[in-house]
Design a protein around this motif. Structure first.
Motif, PDB file in Angstrom:
ATOM      1  N   TRP A  71       1.083  -1.251  -0.054  1.00  0.00           N
ATOM      2  CA  TRP A  71       0.009   0.085   0.094  1.00  0.00           C
ATOM      3  C   TRP A  71       0.757   1.277  -0.082  1.00  0.00           C
ATOM      4  O   TRP A  71       0.669   2.033  -0.982  1.00  0.00           O
ATOM      5  N   LEU A  82       1.687   4.050  -3.154  1.00  0.00           N
ATOM      6  CA  LEU A  82       1.579   5.442  -2.960  1.00  0.00           C
ATOM      7  C   LEU A  82       2.558   5.994  -3.167  1.00  0.00           C
ATOM      8  O   LEU A  82       3.006   7.341  -3.728  1.00  0.00           O
ATOM      9  N   GLN A 121      -6.850   1.408  -3.734  1.00  0.00           N
ATOM     10  CA  GLN A 121      -6.575   3.025  -4.105  1.00  0.00           C
ATOM     11  C   GLN A 121      -7.407   3.426  -5.094  1.00  0.00           C
ATOM     12  O   GLN A 121      -7.902   4.531  -5.249  1.00  0.00           O
ATOM     13  N   GLN A 122      -7.962   2.651  -6.150  1.00  0.00           N
ATOM     14  CA  GLN A 122      -8.743   3.126  -6.981  1.00  0.00           C
ATOM     15  C   GLN A 122     -10.102   3.052  -6.474  1.00  0.00           C
ATOM     16  O   GLN A 122     -10.939   4.211  -6.668  1.00  0.00           O
ATOM     17  N   LEU A 123     -10.405   2.495  -5.223  1.00  0.00           N
ATOM     18  CA  LEU A 123     -11.958   2.380  -4.952  1.00  0.00           C
ATOM     19  C   LEU A 123     -11.922   3.241  -3.732  1.00  0.00           C
ATOM     20  O   LEU A 123     -13.173   3.884  -3.729  1.00  0.00           O
ATOM     21  N   SER A 124     -11.125   3.875  -3.069  1.00  0.00           N
ATOM     22  CA  SER A 124     -11.221   4.796  -1.981  1.00  0.00           C
ATOM     23  C   SER A 124     -10.159   5.738  -1.933  1.00  0.00           C
ATOM     24  O   SER A 124      -8.958   5.203  -2.151  1.00  0.00           O
ATOM     25  N   ALA A 125     -10.417   6.901  -1.713  1.00  0.00           N
ATOM     26  CA  ALA A 125      -9.082   8.023  -1.180  1.00  0.00           C
ATOM     27  C   ALA A 125      -9.052   8.448  -0.082  1.00  0.00           C
ATOM     28  O   ALA A 125      -8.212   8.845   0.607  1.00  0.00           O
ATOM     29  N   ARG A 126      -9.778   7.365   0.931  1.00  0.00           N
ATOM     30  CA  ARG A 126      -9.475   7.517   2.520  1.00  0.00           C
ATOM     31  C   ARG A 126      -8.584   6.463   2.809  1.00  0.00           C
ATOM     32  O   ARG A 126      -8.530   5.384   2.405  1.00  0.00           O
ATOM     33  N   PRO A 127      -7.440   7.100   3.385  1.00  0.00           N
ATOM     34  CA  PRO A 127      -6.261   6.219   3.434  1.00  0.00           C
ATOM     35  C   PRO A 127      -6.708   4.951   4.544  1.00  0.00           C
ATOM     36  O   PRO A 127      -6.171   3.775   4.107  1.00  0.00           O
ATOM     37  N   ARG A 187     -14.795   2.390 -10.424  1.00  0.00           N
ATOM     38  CA  ARG A 187     -14.454   3.794 -10.225  1.00  0.00           C
ATOM     39  C   ARG A 187     -14.853   4.823 -11.719  1.00  0.00           C
ATOM     40  O   ARG A 187     -15.334   5.642 -11.697  1.00  0.00           O
TER      41      ARG A 187
END
Lengths: 299, 299
Positions: free
Chosen positions: B46, B50, B230-236, B284
């Motif tokens: 992860w 990033l 990371q495609q699915l959510s921008a919340r870490p 997305r």
């Protein structure tokens, strides 16, 4: 600014004179000089910034405006004179200084929300992992959440703070970064060209935002800019850096046709509009000078 | 009929299939090792995705191949070879100066590529020196779940736990340094030290994952789950948890599919990872179109 000008007020002080009550100065330069790589960037710089003032650092590109900010941060050492930041050595103030470095933008593919980037300004240097749901149990975390909420509201980022930061506009990113710099309630905010690369409407609204922060939050703001016009109406003091030195004072004292023409070595006119605002004409405009930023050559 | 006899039978009775799956000790070990590896790879991957360090991660994995091949040739434990080679390569890559947060002009990718291809060539040499059992070559490159011993599971577990604890300690400053390096430096976060530590963790992880997926298919667990999440959510926090869930699902499904068929585990794990990524990207794209339709929608 209605206090009578004392005749002995030198152009070296950003404002104030002996008639006013002794104020504290979050930022003072006394005969300061910086030498980088054998070249004197500037020397003999005197500057007193009072608490709660909004002061701009102006001047042509490559004269060491950013160096002035870095000297205040303690990142660049002085070769002569001294700097006092919040009553102590530069670099010692840490948490009490908010800093926004020059020209920062985020990769368009970065899938991290704006609010997470702002939160990093608050707790990014703490070790460990933030636990989900910790705000229910720890009061510090709850305070953090409240502060985050406050500062998002202050910069007006509520509607886009949940979007990935790579996907919001330049002006929106700049507001989020200002929020990040503010989130620890600094006493002194050092902003390096926050209006750079913004379009005109965004320049004036971000300038208004910074001024509002200065007034409402009681933060002393020192801001580097290359174009004075968007911020001129808000300023309490200006520092012009040019020709290896600096001239500081109130905007009306320093921003005159003769002073600016001398500093820039080029004819510059300062006009007064019908509503009493100053406009600087003939100052080298920002876009024409952008190219030399990327060459890496000594300027 | 012959194929059905050689491969274990898959029925529609799920519980019977599962009890058949776990009736062999080697399958229990394979699932234990796979679970450990999926969690560690997801967590470290992860951050790797990033930090835009996928190429470095790939190289650290490829380097484990000559490590293991050399160890087998010398008659020592392949596990030791995996870890020694990956950690040594991590140290080499860490010595290459890296600019900012991966932006700018850095020699990094050229150096990494050079290290990678030389390592691969050494691996080929070691295999032919050993006498060239083709079986062990495909196992090293494309993974195997047969014959994972109890002691191997124990080593994977201990190293994996160590990596996770170290990552948990540096997680927040590492995230800060990854997302916003300039400010992290200004706030006193030791970004260079963190970068070296992270490469070492990445080296350990790549060595772990290689032992299950083979040196060439490490990305199935190191890149695919975090990239999809990371495609699915921008919340870490959310994308981190989704990464772990994807990693576990992909590994378990892959091991199960490999057990009930005659084809290698690496293929199945990678295929399920690929499906997860494609599905996440499609989701997305669809939700983006829906959002823009809503925004532009008929008033």
């Amino acid at each position: 600014m209605t206090a009578p000008e004392p005749p002995e007020a030198s152009p070296d002080t950003a404002s104030g004179g002996p008639l006013e009550a002794p104020a504290d100065y979050p930022l003072r330069f006394e005969g300061a000089a910086v030498v980088l790589g054998g070249r004197t960037i500037w020397s003999g710089v005197n500057l007193d910034v009072r608490a709660g003032e909004f002061v701009a650092v102006l001047g042509p590109n490559g004269v060491g405006k950013s160096t002035l900010v870095k000297a205040a941060l303690g990142v660049v050492p002085l070769s002569a004179g001294r700097v006092e930041v919040l009553g102590g050595e530069p670099g010692a103030a840490g948490r009490a200084i908010g800093y926004l470095p020059q020209r920062r933008s985020f990769d368009g593919g970065l899938r991290i929300r704006g609010i997470d980037v702002v939160r990093l300004g608050l707790d990014g240097d703490r070790w460990g992992v933030p636990l989900p749901g910790a705000s229910k149990f720890f009061s510090r975390r709850r305070h953090d959440d409240e502060r985050l909420d406050e500062v998002i509201e202050l910069v007006g980022a509520r509607s886009y703070c949940e979007r990935p930061i790579g996907q919001v506009s330049g002006g929106e990113q700049q507001r989020l970064l200002i929020a990040q710099a503010l989130v620890r309630r600094p006493k002194l905010l050092l902003l390096d060209e926050p209006l750079d690369s913004l379009d005109l409407p965004n320049q004036s609204s971000v300038a208004a935002l910074i001024s509002r922060i200065c007034r409402e939050e009681g933060v002393t703001v020192v801001m580097v800019a290359h174009d004075v016009n968007p911020i001129l109406t808000y300023l309490d003091g200006v520092v012009y850096v040019a020709k290896g030195g600096a001239v500081s004072g109130r905007p009306t004292e320093v921003i005159t046709s003769t002073t600016l023409s001398r500093l820039y070595d080029t004819p510059i006119e300062v006009l007064t509009t019908s509503d009493g605002r100053l406009v600087v004409v003939g100052q080298p405009e920002a876009p024409a000078h952008h190219s030399d930023r990327h060459t890496g050559l000594p300027r | 009929m012959t194929a059905a006899q050689s491969a274990p039978g898959l029925s529609w009775n799920v519980s019977a299939d599962l009890s058949q799956l776990f009736s062999y000790h080697f399958m229990v070990n394979a699932f234990a090792a796979g679970t450990i590896v999926a969690i560690v790879a997801g967590a470290v991957g992860w951050f790797m995705v990033l930090r835009r360090q996928s190429f470095a991660g790939h190289t650290l994995a490829v380097v484990s191949f000559p490590g293991a091949a050399g160890a087998i040739w010398l008659g020592i434990s392949a596990t030791a070879g995996y870890f020694a080679a990956s950690i040594a390569a991590a140290v080499v890559i860490a010595m290459v100066p890296r600019s900012g947060a991966g932006r700018g002009y850095s020699q990094e990718s050229a150096v990494i590529g050079t290290v990678q291809v030389f390592a691969l060539a050494c691996g080929v040499l070691f295999v032919s020196l050993y006498g060239g059992f083709l079986d062990s070559l495909t196992g090293l490159l494309f993974g195997t779940f047969l014959g994972i011993s109890n002691s191997q599971v124990l080593i994977l577990g201990v190293v994996g736990a160590g990596v996770l604890v170290a990552l948990a300690v540096i997680a927040r400053p590492l995230f800060f340094a990854t997302v916003d390096a300039d400010i992290a430096v200004a706030r006193g976060v030791p970004t260079k030290l963190l970068s070296v530590l992270f490469l070492l963790l990445l080296g350990c992880t790549a060595a772990e994952v290689s032992q299950i997926t083979g040196a060439l298919l490490v990305f199935a667990l190191l890149v695919m789950p975090p990239a999809a999440a990371q495609q699915l959510s921008a919340r870490p926090g959310t994308s981190f948890l989704v990464t772990i869930v994807f990693g576990l699902l992909v590994t378990w499904l892959g091991l199960g599919a490999a057990y009930f068929s005659v084809y290698p585990v690496g293929f199945f794990v990678t295929t399920f990872g690929f499906i997860a990524y494609v599905a996440a990207s499609a989701w997305r794209a669809i939700s983006k179109r829906r959002d823009s339709r809503l925004a532009l929608g008929p008033a």
